[in-house]
Design a protein around this motif. Structure first.
Motif, PDB file in Angstrom:
ATOM      1  N   GLN A  33      35.082  46.276  33.004  1.00 42.05           N
ATOM      2  CA  GLN A  33      34.978  45.438  34.201  1.00 42.05           C
ATOM      3  C   GLN A  33      34.414  44.096  33.743  1.00 42.05           C
ATOM      4  O   GLN A  33      33.345  44.048  33.125  1.00 42.05           O
ATOM      5  CB  GLN A  33      34.055  46.068  35.241  1.00 42.05           C
ATOM      6  CG  GLN A  33      33.992  45.216  36.496  1.00 42.05           C
ATOM      7  CD  GLN A  33      32.925  45.653  37.475  1.00 42.05           C
ATOM      8  OE1 GLN A  33      31.922  46.251  37.078  1.00 42.05           O
ATOM      9  NE2 GLN A  33      33.120  45.350  38.739  1.00 42.05           N
ATOM     10  N   PHE A  34      35.143  43.012  34.010  1.00 46.77           N
ATOM     11  CA  PHE A  34      34.734  41.701  33.514  1.00 46.77           C
ATOM     12  C   PHE A  34      33.895  40.962  34.555  1.00 46.77           C
ATOM     13  O   PHE A  34      34.060  41.163  35.752  1.00 46.77           O
ATOM     14  CB  PHE A  34      35.977  40.868  33.168  1.00 46.77           C
ATOM     15  CG  PHE A  34      36.758  41.446  32.020  1.00 46.77           C
ATOM     16  CD1 PHE A  34      36.436  41.122  30.707  1.00 46.77           C
ATOM     17  CD2 PHE A  34      37.788  42.355  32.247  1.00 46.77           C
ATOM     18  CE1 PHE A  34      37.139  41.676  29.639  1.00 46.77           C
ATOM     19  CE2 PHE A  34      38.493  42.912  31.190  1.00 46.77           C
ATOM     20  CZ  PHE A  34      38.167  42.571  29.882  1.00 46.77           C
ATOM     21  N   VAL A  59      34.582  37.895  29.821  1.00 50.97           N
ATOM     22  CA  VAL A  59      35.708  37.128  30.365  1.00 50.97           C
ATOM     23  C   VAL A  59      37.040  37.711  29.913  1.00 50.97           C
ATOM     24  O   VAL A  59      37.180  38.131  28.761  1.00 50.97           O
ATOM     25  CB  VAL A  59      35.637  35.659  29.857  1.00 50.97           C
ATOM     26  CG1 VAL A  59      36.800  34.838  30.398  1.00 50.97           C
ATOM     27  CG2 VAL A  59      34.317  35.016  30.244  1.00 50.97           C
ATOM     28  N   ALA A  60      38.008  37.704  30.828  1.00 49.16           N
ATOM     29  CA  ALA A  60      39.394  37.991  30.447  1.00 49.16           C
ATOM     30  C   ALA A  60      40.263  36.856  30.964  1.00 49.16           C
ATOM     31  O   ALA A  60      40.001  36.304  32.037  1.00 49.16           O
ATOM     32  CB  ALA A  60      39.845  39.311  31.045  1.00 49.16           C
ATOM     33  N   VAL A 227      37.839  40.791  46.882  1.00 44.54           N
ATOM     34  CA  VAL A 227      38.724  40.969  45.725  1.00 44.54           C
ATOM     35  C   VAL A 227      37.884  41.512  44.578  1.00 44.54           C
ATOM     36  O   VAL A 227      36.839  40.939  44.242  1.00 44.54           O
ATOM     37  CB  VAL A 227      39.379  39.623  45.337  1.00 44.54           C
ATOM     38  CG1 VAL A 227      40.080  39.721  43.989  1.00 44.54           C
ATOM     39  CG2 VAL A 227      40.371  39.193  46.415  1.00 44.54           C
ATOM     40  N   VAL A 228      38.339  42.616  43.980  1.00 42.52           N
ATOM     41  CA  VAL A 228      37.539  43.220  42.897  1.00 42.52           C
ATOM     42  C   VAL A 228      38.355  43.347  41.606  1.00 42.52           C
ATOM     43  O   VAL A 228      37.954  44.035  40.675  1.00 42.52           O
ATOM     44  CB  VAL A 228      37.003  44.616  43.320  1.00 42.52           C
ATOM     45  CG1 VAL A 228      35.996  44.474  44.450  1.00 42.52           C
ATOM     46  CG2 VAL A 228      38.136  45.560  43.707  1.00 42.52           C
ATOM     47  N   ARG A 246      39.612  45.285  36.440  1.00 44.78           N
ATOM     48  CA  ARG A 246      38.511  45.099  37.395  1.00 44.78           C
ATOM     49  C   ARG A 246      37.637  43.918  36.969  1.00 44.78           C
ATOM     50  O   ARG A 246      37.375  43.721  35.775  1.00 44.78           O
ATOM     51  CB  ARG A 246      37.683  46.388  37.505  1.00 44.78           C
ATOM     52  CG  ARG A 246      38.551  47.590  37.874  1.00 44.78           C
ATOM     53  CD  ARG A 246      37.746  48.768  38.350  1.00 44.78           C
ATOM     54  NE  ARG A 246      37.230  48.582  39.692  1.00 44.78           N
ATOM     55  CZ  ARG A 246      37.922  48.803  40.809  1.00 44.78           C
ATOM     56  NH1 ARG A 246      39.180  49.205  40.751  1.00 44.78           N
ATOM     57  NH2 ARG A 246      37.365  48.627  41.994  1.00 44.78           N
ATOM     58  N   ALA A 247      37.218  43.150  37.956  1.00 42.16           N
ATOM     59  CA  ALA A 247      36.382  41.975  37.656  1.00 42.16           C
ATOM     60  C   ALA A 247      35.484  41.671  38.840  1.00 42.16           C
ATOM     61  O   ALA A 247      35.862  41.890  39.985  1.00 42.16           O
ATOM     62  CB  ALA A 247      37.272  40.768  37.366  1.00 42.16           C
ATOM     63  N   ARG A 248      34.297  41.160  38.538  1.00 48.05           N
ATOM     64  CA  ARG A 248      33.365  40.805  39.623  1.00 48.05           C
ATOM     65  C   ARG A 248      33.824  39.523  40.322  1.00 48.05           C
ATOM     66  O   ARG A 248      33.577  39.330  41.500  1.00 48.05           O
ATOM     67  CB  ARG A 248      31.952  40.621  39.064  1.00 48.05           C
ATOM     68  CG  ARG A 248      31.387  41.929  38.522  1.00 48.05           C
ATOM     69  CD  ARG A 248      29.923  41.810  38.101  1.00 48.05           C
ATOM     70  NE  ARG A 248      29.532  43.089  37.539  1.00 48.05           N
ATOM     71  CZ  ARG A 248      29.647  43.414  36.251  1.00 48.05           C
ATOM     72  NH1 ARG A 248      30.102  42.531  35.397  1.00 48.05           N
ATOM     73  NH2 ARG A 248      29.296  44.611  35.831  1.00 48.05           N
TER      74      ARG A 248
END
Ligand SMILES: Cc1cc2nc3c(=O)[nH]c(=O)nc-3n(C[C@H](O)[C@H](O)[C@H](O)COP(=O)(O)OP(=O)(O)OC[C@H]3O[C@@H](n4cnc5c(N)ncnc54)[C@H](O)[C@@H]3O)c2cc1C
Length: 602
Positions: A33-34, A59-60, A227-228, A246-248
């Motif tokens: 999860q980024f 980061v992605a 948005v996750v 998945r990203a914060r």
């Protein structure tokens, strides 16, 4: 939080976008999860990924096609304050851009951004009008220098100079004597736009960012009204299912595709916050010998301005400025666009250019924040950051020169959202890969050439494209002397550059190498057709392509070139677009591509 690079891995090795790295980064996309996931590998997205990674965030970066495949490889290639914005009294934009110009030329990317002299020709006029004209332009250009020097840390750019008619024609003999009474010479920055984006993405990767190209976002993951993450399709494996990342915080830096992002959320009634309109700009590339001059030109046109800028052994002439609502991935230049540019430039040249002089043509789409005006050339050049839904930030507008400001703005918003200690942006202090030690390497270029048994010209070419990473290309050549061979049909480039593009710069297709890592597709009259077999052999060896993949890559590239040629003969946008669309994008039908996992680490 931040992925800490092992101290045993050099920053260079960590910043290699190799085939094996792509596989590892794809795995990370599935597993982690980024803090920040950036959509879009243009200058804004790559800049945002670097800004976030350099603040220690995880980061992605996902890009649907290739790094800089959108607008960021199709600009006028100027790092500039914009004389035109000065005239429109948008002083804060000029100031901001000149500050960025100073930073890029002196600290962040001196290997990629360099000064280019540009003439403002003064057209004939009655004596009083002449005085007024010189004073008007003179003041403008002086203000530009003052902004750069006083407010903009404009180191590295010489100051402007007034020239008589003879002085102007000495610098630019091709200028028609009856069309000028004099000129003012000023300086701006010039960059290979596609290469700077690759460099930004690699610098982000060197700080731990996962960077994956051919990865198209097809939708957002949502929990309640937040948005996750995103859904991604790997276009290199079209048969494999979409997967979730998945990203914060998700940052969409998708330029003229920005409205698509809000459309993906239309089922929950999300309002975009801004709309982005596309305005097409076409450029022509002609050989340096077609025009005699030692500086560029900036000319007024009925709708905008026209640049004639020296570009290595060529000139870049552009641009047009017209509304575009057709295919955004492959905007097509029509015969009308080409005629318009030739007509404009021929008003000041003593030997008129014809279509036979043209080597290359390219078209790009300006992402303009719409709403302010009907004419595209008057739409705002400012950028905006909005949060149309919790967890999703959209950033768009602006211009190439100010990518770092846009990146810092959007990541400031992301950091606020993520909570924790506020980390200010530090990209103004962070040289890109290849920048460290560049001045010394440039000073020692004759020695380097002697030591490696190549000409000084080869070292200069490499240093201006790779900075101090040049040592890695030289090491490749030492290990395999065949890589020192000039490329067929484009001898200013070496085979090593194709191999390096595949092994370290994230190039996956011939199109990536011939269009963006090198600029052969616009710099040669054959547009890469005479280079494609040689490039396929070198790239195929680097990536482990079998005969079928090599043949398909060549076939696709040649078909693309032909479709572009056809489109450029068409009378208008509709017919040009239809001709260009005859050949689909190379990404998406490469399922059986083999990747050699045993590629050698430098
Ligand atoms: C003709 C022209 C001349 C210009 N000249 C100059 C100049 O000289 N100097 C200057 O400062 N500026 C100039 N500009 C402006 C500048 O080029 C742009 O502002 C800048 O390149 C925009 O970058 P970007 O990253 O926002 O967009 P882009 O470079 O278009 O990047 C957006 C990326 O998002 C990707 N994407 C879209 N949808 C998805 C998805 N679903 N999933 C994953 N990825 C996706 C796209 O593939 C694309 O690569 C010029 C522009 C034009 C058109």
């Amino acid at each position: 939080m931040g992925v800490v690079r092992s101290p045993s891995v050099s920053r260079y090795a960590a910043g290699r976008l190799s085939p094996i790295r792509r596989i590892a980064d794809l795995r990370r996309l599935r597993d982690e999860q980024f803090d920040v996931l950036v959509i879009g590998g243009g200058v804004t997205g790559a800049g945002a990924a670097l800004d976030a990674a350099s603040r220690g965030l995880s980061v992605a970066l996902v890009e649907a096609r290739d790094l800089a495949a959108g607008t960021s490889s199709r600009s006028s290639k100027l790092i500039h304050g914009g004389l035109r914005y000065l005239e429109q009294l948008e002083l804060h934009l000029v100031h901001e851009a000149l500050t960025e110009r100073g930073l890029l030329t002196s600290r962040l990317a001196p290997h990629l951004v360099r000064p280019v002299p540009i003439l403002v020709p003064l057209p004939p006029a009655s004596p009083p009008a002449r005085v007024w004209q010189r004073a008007y332009y003179g003041l403008g250009v002086a203000a530009y220098d003052v902004f750069a020097g006083v407010f903009g840390s404009g180191r590295g750019m010489p100051l402007h100079r007034h020239l008589t008619r003879d002085g102007a024609r000495r610098l630019f003999p091709s200028l028609r004597a009856d069309q000028i009474v004099g000129a003012i010479r000023y300086f701006d920055g010039q960059v290979d736009d596609a290469r700077l984006v690759v460099n930004l993405a690699r610098t982000a990767a060197s700080l731990g960012a996962a960077v994956v190209t051919s990865a198209r976002v097809t939708g957002f993951l949502r929990e309640a009204r937040e948005v996750v993450g995103v859904k991604v399709r790997d276009l290199e494996s079209p048969d494999s299912p979409e997967f979730e990342v998945r990203a914060r915080t998700v940052v969409a830096a998708t330029g003229v595709w920005s409205d698509d992002m809000s459309r993906m959320l239309s089922d929950v009634g999300v309002r975009p916050g801004f709309r982005v309109r596309a305005s097409k700009g076409v450029h022509l590339v002609v050989p340096r010998s077609a025009i005699t001059g030692e500086a560029g030109l900036i000319l007024r046109t009925p709708t905008s301005v026209l640049f004639v800028i020296p570009w290595g052994g060529h000139w870049i002439i552009g641009t047009t400025d017209t509304d575009w609502q057709l295919d955004r991935s492959h905007p097509a230049a029509s015969a009308r666009d080409i005629r318009y540019l030739l007509d404009q430039v021929n008003t000041v040249l003593d030997r008129p250019l014809t279509v036979d002089d043209i080597e290359g043509v390219y078209a790009g789409l300006r992402p303009l924040l719409s709403g302010e005006a009907d004419s595209t050339s008057k739409l705002s050049r400012e950028h905006a950051v909005v949060e149309p839904m919790l967890g999703l930030l959209l950033v768009a507008g602006g211009k190439y020169t100010t990518y770092r400001v846009m990146a810092a703005d959007v990541i400031n918003r992301a950091v606020r959202r993520l909570g924790g200690p506020a980390q200010p942006s530090r990209t103004d202090q962070l040289p890109l890969l290849g920048a460290d030690g560049f001045a010394a390497a440039w000073r020692d270029r004759l020695d380097i050439a002697r030591r490696h048994g190549v000409t000084a010209g080869v070292i200069e070419h490499l240093l201006e494209r790779y900075g101090t990473l040049t040592v890695h290309l030289l090491a490749m050549i030492e290990a395999d002397p065949a890589l020192a061979t000039p490329l067929a049909g484009a001898p200013e480039y070496l085979a090593a550059e194709v191999a390096y593009a595949a092994q370290a710069e994230g190039a996956l297709h011939l199109d990536d190498v011939l269009t963006r890592r090198t600029r052969i597709s616009i710099e040669t009259a054959h547009r890469g057709a005479e280079t494609v077999a040689h490039a396929a052999a070198v790239m195929g060896d680097a990536l482990g392509w079998d005969a079928a993949v090599r043949a398909r890559e060549i076939e696709h590239y040649l078909a693309r070139v032909e479709a572009e040629r056809q489109s450029q003969k068409m009378p208008d946008d509709l017919t040009a677009d239809a001709a260009r669309l005859g050949v689909p994008d190379v990404r998406g039908y490469a399922a059986d591509r083999g990747i050699d996992l045993l590629e050698v680490e430098l």
